[in-house]
Design a protein around this motif. Structure first.
Motif, PDB file in Angstrom:
ATOM      1  N   SER A   1      -6.835  -6.980   3.806  1.00 39.55           N
ATOM      2  CA  SER A   1      -5.801  -6.042   4.250  1.00 39.55           C
ATOM      3  C   SER A   1      -4.512  -6.193   3.446  1.00 39.55           C
ATOM      4  O   SER A   1      -3.832  -5.193   3.174  1.00 39.55           O
ATOM      5  CB  SER A   1      -5.534  -6.215   5.744  1.00 39.55           C
ATOM      6  N   ILE A   2      -4.167  -7.405   3.079  1.00 46.86           N
ATOM      7  CA  ILE A   2      -2.997  -7.608   2.220  1.00 46.86           C
ATOM      8  C   ILE A   2      -3.232  -6.930   0.873  1.00 46.86           C
ATOM      9  O   ILE A   2      -2.359  -6.215   0.367  1.00 46.86           O
ATOM     10  CB  ILE A   2      -2.673  -9.107   2.052  1.00 46.86           C
ATOM     11  N   VAL A   3      -4.403  -7.135   0.300  1.00 51.59           N
ATOM     12  CA  VAL A   3      -4.723  -6.506  -0.992  1.00 51.59           C
ATOM     13  C   VAL A   3      -4.695  -4.981  -0.852  1.00 51.59           C
ATOM     14  O   VAL A   3      -4.127  -4.275  -1.692  1.00 51.59           O
ATOM     15  CB  VAL A   3      -6.085  -6.997  -1.527  1.00 51.59           C
ATOM     16  N   PHE A   4      -5.273  -4.465   0.223  1.00 50.18           N
ATOM     17  CA  PHE A   4      -5.265  -3.028   0.486  1.00 50.18           C
ATOM     18  C   PHE A   4      -3.827  -2.514   0.558  1.00 50.18           C
ATOM     19  O   PHE A   4      -3.480  -1.510  -0.058  1.00 50.18           O
ATOM     20  CB  PHE A   4      -6.000  -2.757   1.810  1.00 50.18           C
ATOM     21  N   GLY A   5      -2.977  -3.209   1.309  1.00 56.78           N
ATOM     22  CA  GLY A   5      -1.580  -2.808   1.447  1.00 56.78           C
ATOM     23  C   GLY A   5      -0.829  -2.848   0.127  1.00 56.78           C
ATOM     24  O   GLY A   5      -0.088  -1.926  -0.197  1.00 56.78           O
ATOM     25  N   VAL A   6      -1.038  -3.903  -0.647  1.00 56.93           N
ATOM     26  CA  VAL A   6      -0.362  -4.027  -1.942  1.00 56.93           C
ATOM     27  C   VAL A   6      -0.788  -2.892  -2.876  1.00 56.93           C
ATOM     28  O   VAL A   6       0.042  -2.307  -3.573  1.00 56.93           O
ATOM     29  CB  VAL A   6      -0.644  -5.411  -2.579  1.00 56.93           C
ATOM     30  N   LEU A   7      -2.062  -2.565  -2.890  1.00 59.67           N
ATOM     31  CA  LEU A   7      -2.555  -1.510  -3.772  1.00 59.67           C
ATOM     32  C   LEU A   7      -2.138  -0.112  -3.314  1.00 59.67           C
ATOM     33  O   LEU A   7      -2.248   0.835  -4.088  1.00 59.67           O
ATOM     34  CB  LEU A   7      -4.068  -1.600  -3.935  1.00 59.67           C
ATOM     35  N   HIS A   8      -1.656   0.017  -2.077  1.00 60.79           N
ATOM     36  CA  HIS A   8      -1.143   1.285  -1.565  1.00 60.79           C
ATOM     37  C   HIS A   8       0.386   1.290  -1.508  1.00 60.79           C
ATOM     38  O   HIS A   8       0.992   2.174  -0.929  1.00 60.79           O
ATOM     39  CB  HIS A   8      -1.699   1.573  -0.165  1.00 60.79           C
ATOM     40  N   TYR A   9       1.020   0.297  -2.109  1.00 63.01           N
ATOM     41  CA  TYR A   9       2.465   0.111  -1.962  1.00 63.01           C
ATOM     42  C   TYR A   9       3.258   1.281  -2.552  1.00 63.01           C
ATOM     43  O   TYR A   9       3.119   1.622  -3.717  1.00 63.01           O
ATOM     44  CB  TYR A   9       2.911  -1.185  -2.651  1.00 63.01           C
ATOM     45  N   LEU A  10       4.067   1.899  -1.722  1.00 60.87           N
ATOM     46  CA  LEU A  10       5.075   2.872  -2.143  1.00 60.87           C
ATOM     47  C   LEU A  10       6.449   2.421  -1.678  1.00 60.87           C
ATOM     48  O   LEU A  10       7.453   2.749  -2.281  1.00 60.87           O
ATOM     49  CB  LEU A  10       4.774   4.256  -1.559  1.00 60.87           C
ATOM     50  N   SER A  11       6.453   1.708  -0.561  1.00 59.10           N
ATOM     51  CA  SER A  11       7.663   1.136   0.025  1.00 59.10           C
ATOM     52  C   SER A  11       7.179   0.082   1.015  1.00 59.10           C
ATOM     53  O   SER A  11       5.980  -0.025   1.286  1.00 59.10           O
ATOM     54  CB  SER A  11       8.464   2.209   0.771  1.00 59.10           C
ATOM     55  N   PHE A  12       8.129  -0.673   1.567  1.00 61.17           N
ATOM     56  CA  PHE A  12       7.737  -1.663   2.564  1.00 61.17           C
ATOM     57  C   PHE A  12       7.083  -0.985   3.773  1.00 61.17           C
ATOM     58  O   PHE A  12       6.081  -1.462   4.294  1.00 61.17           O
ATOM     59  CB  PHE A  12       8.938  -2.506   2.997  1.00 61.17           C
ATOM     60  N   ALA A  13       7.641   0.143   4.204  1.00 57.41           N
ATOM     61  CA  ALA A  13       7.082   0.859   5.358  1.00 57.41           C
ATOM     62  C   ALA A  13       5.651   1.324   5.083  1.00 57.41           C
ATOM     63  O   ALA A  13       4.778   1.206   5.939  1.00 57.41           O
ATOM     64  CB  ALA A  13       7.971   2.058   5.720  1.00 57.41           C
TER      65      ALA A  13
ATOM     66  N   PHE B   1       3.598   0.012   2.866  1.00 61.32           N
ATOM     67  CA  PHE B   1       2.781  -1.206   2.810  1.00 61.32           C
ATOM     68  C   PHE B   1       2.370  -1.643   4.215  1.00 61.32           C
ATOM     69  O   PHE B   1       1.206  -1.935   4.463  1.00 61.32           O
ATOM     70  CB  PHE B   1       3.532  -2.344   2.103  1.00 61.32           C
ATOM     71  N   VAL B   2       3.341  -1.708   5.122  1.00 68.29           N
ATOM     72  CA  VAL B   2       3.050  -2.138   6.492  1.00 68.29           C
ATOM     73  C   VAL B   2       2.030  -1.197   7.140  1.00 68.29           C
ATOM     74  O   VAL B   2       1.072  -1.653   7.775  1.00 68.29           O
ATOM     75  CB  VAL B   2       4.347  -2.223   7.340  1.00 68.29           C
ATOM     76  N   SER B   3       2.202   0.094   6.958  1.00 65.97           N
ATOM     77  CA  SER B   3       1.267   1.067   7.530  1.00 65.97           C
ATOM     78  C   SER B   3      -0.135   0.892   6.972  1.00 65.97           C
ATOM     79  O   SER B   3      -1.114   0.872   7.717  1.00 65.97           O
ATOM     80  CB  SER B   3       1.747   2.494   7.262  1.00 65.97           C
ATOM     81  N   ALA B   4      -0.232   0.763   5.641  1.00 65.18           N
ATOM     82  CA  ALA B   4      -1.544   0.585   5.008  1.00 65.18           C
ATOM     83  C   ALA B   4      -2.171  -0.746   5.428  1.00 65.18           C
ATOM     84  O   ALA B   4      -3.372  -0.822   5.701  1.00 65.18           O
ATOM     85  CB  ALA B   4      -1.409   0.662   3.492  1.00 65.18           C
ATOM     86  N   PHE B   5      -1.353  -1.791   5.501  1.00 69.59           N
ATOM     87  CA  PHE B   5      -1.832  -3.110   5.914  1.00 69.59           C
ATOM     88  C   PHE B   5      -2.390  -3.060   7.336  1.00 69.59           C
ATOM     89  O   PHE B   5      -3.498  -3.544   7.597  1.00 69.59           O
ATOM     90  CB  PHE B   5      -0.690  -4.124   5.809  1.00 69.59           C
ATOM     91  N   LEU B   6      -1.631  -2.469   8.266  1.00 69.75           N
ATOM     92  CA  LEU B   6      -2.089  -2.393   9.657  1.00 69.75           C
ATOM     93  C   LEU B   6      -3.330  -1.518   9.789  1.00 69.75           C
ATOM     94  O   LEU B   6      -4.240  -1.836  10.566  1.00 69.75           O
ATOM     95  CB  LEU B   6      -0.961  -1.888  10.560  1.00 69.75           C
ATOM     96  N   MET B   7      -3.377  -0.442   9.031  1.00 64.38           N
ATOM     97  CA  MET B   7      -4.552   0.417   9.065  1.00 64.38           C
ATOM     98  C   MET B   7      -5.770  -0.352   8.541  1.00 64.38           C
ATOM     99  O   MET B   7      -6.865  -0.244   9.092  1.00 64.38           O
ATOM    100  CB  MET B   7      -4.299   1.676   8.247  1.00 64.38           C
ATOM    101  N   SER B   8      -5.565  -1.143   7.500  1.00 62.59           N
ATOM    102  CA  SER B   8      -6.649  -1.936   6.952  1.00 62.59           C
ATOM    103  C   SER B   8      -7.112  -3.017   7.931  1.00 62.59           C
ATOM    104  O   SER B   8      -8.316  -3.291   8.019  1.00 62.59           O
ATOM    105  CB  SER B   8      -6.210  -2.571   5.624  1.00 62.59           C
TER     106      SER B   8
END
Length: 154
Positions: free
Chosen positions: A91-103, A105-112
């Motif tokens: 999920s961290i990797v997923f969030g980092v690879l979807h990073y546009l902003s901290f918000a 990242f957090v959304s992508a991380f939680l979704m993952s």
């Protein structure tokens, strides 16, 4: 899990996820304001896409990302670190690879995290693929075809 049940759960979970994001957006504040900025940035990538193209992009994201992050990465990491760490790291990797902003990242991380838990608890990659792909389809259609729905109250 039976295929038709997996598909049904995937569709329901995508709708529930959309409702959660709408609720977060409606709450307002800096987090939702940043998400709106990010959504507008993402929308720019898909302006002019046909319904068919949005469907293909959504399906490819659902299939490709879930094969990579759940079937491969989470599955591989589970063998070495256990399921909890595997879901967290994937999920961290997923969030980092979807990073546009901290918000974002957090959304992508939680979704993952949700996708990872869903995969672990159900054992159904199909359910998670449908969940991810159908959510992306709804989000893309709203962003591209009906943008006033996400900016009407902001």
């Amino acid at each position: 899990m039976d295929e038709s049940i997996a598909i049904g759960y995937g569709v329901v979970l995508a709708i529930v996820t959309l409702i959660i994001f709408v609720a977060v957006y409606r709450l307002g504040g800096n987090f939702s304001a940043q998400l709106l900025i990010d959504i507008r940035r993402v929308t720019g990538l898909f302006i002019g896409y046909s319904w068919w193209q949005l469907l293909v992009v959504s399906c490819l994201a659902g299939v490709g990302e879930e094969l990579l992050f759940r079937a491969f990465l989470q599955g591989w990491l589970t063998n070495y670190w256990g399921v909890g760490w595997a879901i967290l790291v994937a999920s961290i990797v997923f969030g980092v690879l979807h990073y546009l902003s901290f918000a974002y990242f957090v959304s992508a991380f939680l979704m993952s995290i949700a996708f990872g838990l869903g995969y672990y608890l159900s054992g159904s990659l199909l359910m998670v693929i449908v969940w991810h792909g159908f959510y992306d389809l709804i989000a893309l259609v709203v962003m591209v075809k009906y943008p006033s729905l996400i900016s009407a109250n902001k």
